[in-house]
Design a protein around this motif. Structure first.
Motif, PDB file in Angstrom:
ATOM      1  N   TYR A   1      -5.653  -2.052   1.427  1.00  0.00           N
ATOM      2  CA  TYR A   1      -5.125  -1.351   2.592  1.00  0.00           C
ATOM      3  C   TYR A   1      -6.018  -1.573   3.815  1.00  0.00           C
ATOM      4  O   TYR A   1      -7.244  -1.519   3.719  1.00  0.00           O
ATOM      5  CB  TYR A   1      -5.071   0.150   2.341  1.00  0.00           C
ATOM      6  CG  TYR A   1      -4.105   0.626   1.285  1.00  0.00           C
ATOM      7  CD1 TYR A   1      -2.870   1.169   1.629  1.00  0.00           C
ATOM      8  CD2 TYR A   1      -4.439   0.587  -0.072  1.00  0.00           C
ATOM      9  CE1 TYR A   1      -1.993   1.650   0.657  1.00  0.00           C
ATOM     10  CE2 TYR A   1      -3.568   1.056  -1.047  1.00  0.00           C
ATOM     11  CZ  TYR A   1      -2.346   1.589  -0.672  1.00  0.00           C
ATOM     12  OH  TYR A   1      -1.486   2.075  -1.631  1.00  0.00           O
ATOM     13  N   ASP A   2      -5.371  -1.736   4.949  1.00  0.00           N
ATOM     14  CA  ASP A   2      -6.095  -1.835   6.221  1.00  0.00           C
ATOM     15  C   ASP A   2      -6.067  -0.477   6.925  1.00  0.00           C
ATOM     16  O   ASP A   2      -5.731  -0.367   8.104  1.00  0.00           O
ATOM     17  CB  ASP A   2      -5.463  -2.908   7.108  1.00  0.00           C
ATOM     18  CG  ASP A   2      -6.319  -3.214   8.339  1.00  0.00           C
ATOM     19  OD1 ASP A   2      -7.513  -2.836   8.350  1.00  0.00           O
ATOM     20  OD2 ASP A   2      -5.786  -3.816   9.290  1.00  0.00           O
TER      21      ASP A   2
ATOM     22  N   TYR B   1     -11.535  -3.083   4.613  1.00  0.00           N
ATOM     23  CA  TYR B   1     -10.359  -2.629   3.891  1.00  0.00           C
ATOM     24  C   TYR B   1     -10.710  -1.546   2.871  1.00  0.00           C
ATOM     25  O   TYR B   1     -11.842  -1.469   2.378  1.00  0.00           O
ATOM     26  CB  TYR B   1      -9.707  -3.796   3.140  1.00  0.00           C
ATOM     27  CG  TYR B   1      -9.097  -4.853   4.027  1.00  0.00           C
ATOM     28  CD1 TYR B   1      -8.605  -4.550   5.292  1.00  0.00           C
ATOM     29  CD2 TYR B   1      -9.002  -6.174   3.592  1.00  0.00           C
ATOM     30  CE1 TYR B   1      -8.029  -5.526   6.100  1.00  0.00           C
ATOM     31  CE2 TYR B   1      -8.430  -7.156   4.382  1.00  0.00           C
ATOM     32  CZ  TYR B   1      -7.947  -6.825   5.644  1.00  0.00           C
ATOM     33  OH  TYR B   1      -7.377  -7.793   6.425  1.00  0.00           O
TER      34      TYR B   1
END
Length: 307
Positions: free
Chosen positions: A125-126, A99
């Protein structure tokens, strides 16, 4: 500096994403250190951040402490901060099992001199940054108020925790509200920016709202949004006549806050588009932000559309 995890006081394993929870453990573990260091860091550092703003010594300290703690978490591939021009490579392939974590280390740091509320904002966030808010898997903020609290949002919902340092030095996260939701009947509003700089349509909306709700504005987004989550209402840092793109940063502030508010049953917009759908050009992009109860946000969008 190596920062230990901050386990939940109930001793149970978190239900959310393991990497995101490890990030929030690391953030919570830094909170007492950041808070304790603020009295001696109320002065200008003599530097500017990536947005050209003067940075206080407290900003830099919080950024360094959080950067060390978060990049040490397994599963974090990159660390991006409002205070840094570029991302820090933490050794993983973001979007391929790791991430990206974006933070505003000390939101509302201009309040440091006057000893008012401040906080830390975190987005997990991915996807490599810049990315949209739809790529968030979780978000949180820490509020350094009379009590140090952390609000955490993931796919399961939103919860509020109290962060405490025990007598033995351990830091614990204690859940005090397991299912945080915006109240149905809004009570408060808070709008940033100088009133003379507000566009006419926003000014007209503000005049309506001030007859319905109570003003709660403290100059730190986390504190003002926390008022909205607690009592219901609306927070805005609008587009300004001289700053049509707004002031707040999409990656570090607007996206995580929008994610939290929407998970709590509210809405978030830039005036036209759901904040989580805004496509960024760069990691330090700015955006207007309007968040709160859905009916109020929809009224605001209608008012801005009539301009």
């Amino acid at each position: 500096m190596t920062v230990p995890d901050a386990p939940r006081a109930d001793g149970g394993a978190p239900d959310g994403d393991p990497t995101a929870e490890a990030v929030f453990d690391a953030v919570a573990a830094t909170a007492p250190e950041i808070r304790a260091a603020l009295p001696g860091r109320r002065v200008e550092s003599g530097t500017e951040n990536a947005s050209g703003e003067s940075v206080l010594a407290g900003d830099l300290y919080a950024d360094e402490l959080l950067g060390d703690a978060i990049t040490a978490v397994d599963g974090v591939g990159s660390f991006v901060s409002e205070e840094r021009e570029t991302a820090v490579d933490a050794g993983g392939a973001v979007g391929e099992g790791a991430y990206a974590v974006a933070i505003d280390p000390l939101d509302g740091s201009s309040n440091l001199r006057s000893n008012n509320a401040m906080g830390t904002v975190v987005g997990v966030y991915d996807a490599p940054l810049p990315a949209t808010g739809r790529d968030l898997v979780a978000a949180s903020y820490v509020l350094y108020g009379p009590i140090t609290t952390m609000v955490v949002a993931d796919e399961s919902g939103v919860r509020e925790e109290v962060v405490t340092r025990e007598d033995d030095g351990d830091v614990e996260r204690s859940v005090v509200e397991a299912d945080l939701r915006l109240p149905d009947d809004p009570l408060v509003y808070g709008f940033g920016g100088r009133v003379p700089d507000w566009p006419a349509a926003f000014t007209a909306f503000a005049r309506e709202v001030e007859d319905e709700l109570k003003l709660r504005y403290g100059g730190a987004m986390v504190g003002d949004v926390n008022q909205v989550l607690t009592y219901g209402g609306i927070f805005a840092y609008p587009a300004l006549v001289d700053a049509p793109r707004g002031k707040l940063r999409l990656s570090f502030e607007a996206n995580p806050i929008a994610y939290i508010v929407e998970r709590a049953g509210g809405a978030a917009t830039d005036g036209e588009t759901d904040i989580l759908d805004v496509e960024p050009d760069g990691v330090h992009d700015r955006v207007p932000l309007y968040v709160g109860n859905e009916a109020l946000v929809e009224r605001l969008e209608d008012a801005l559309a009539d301009e």
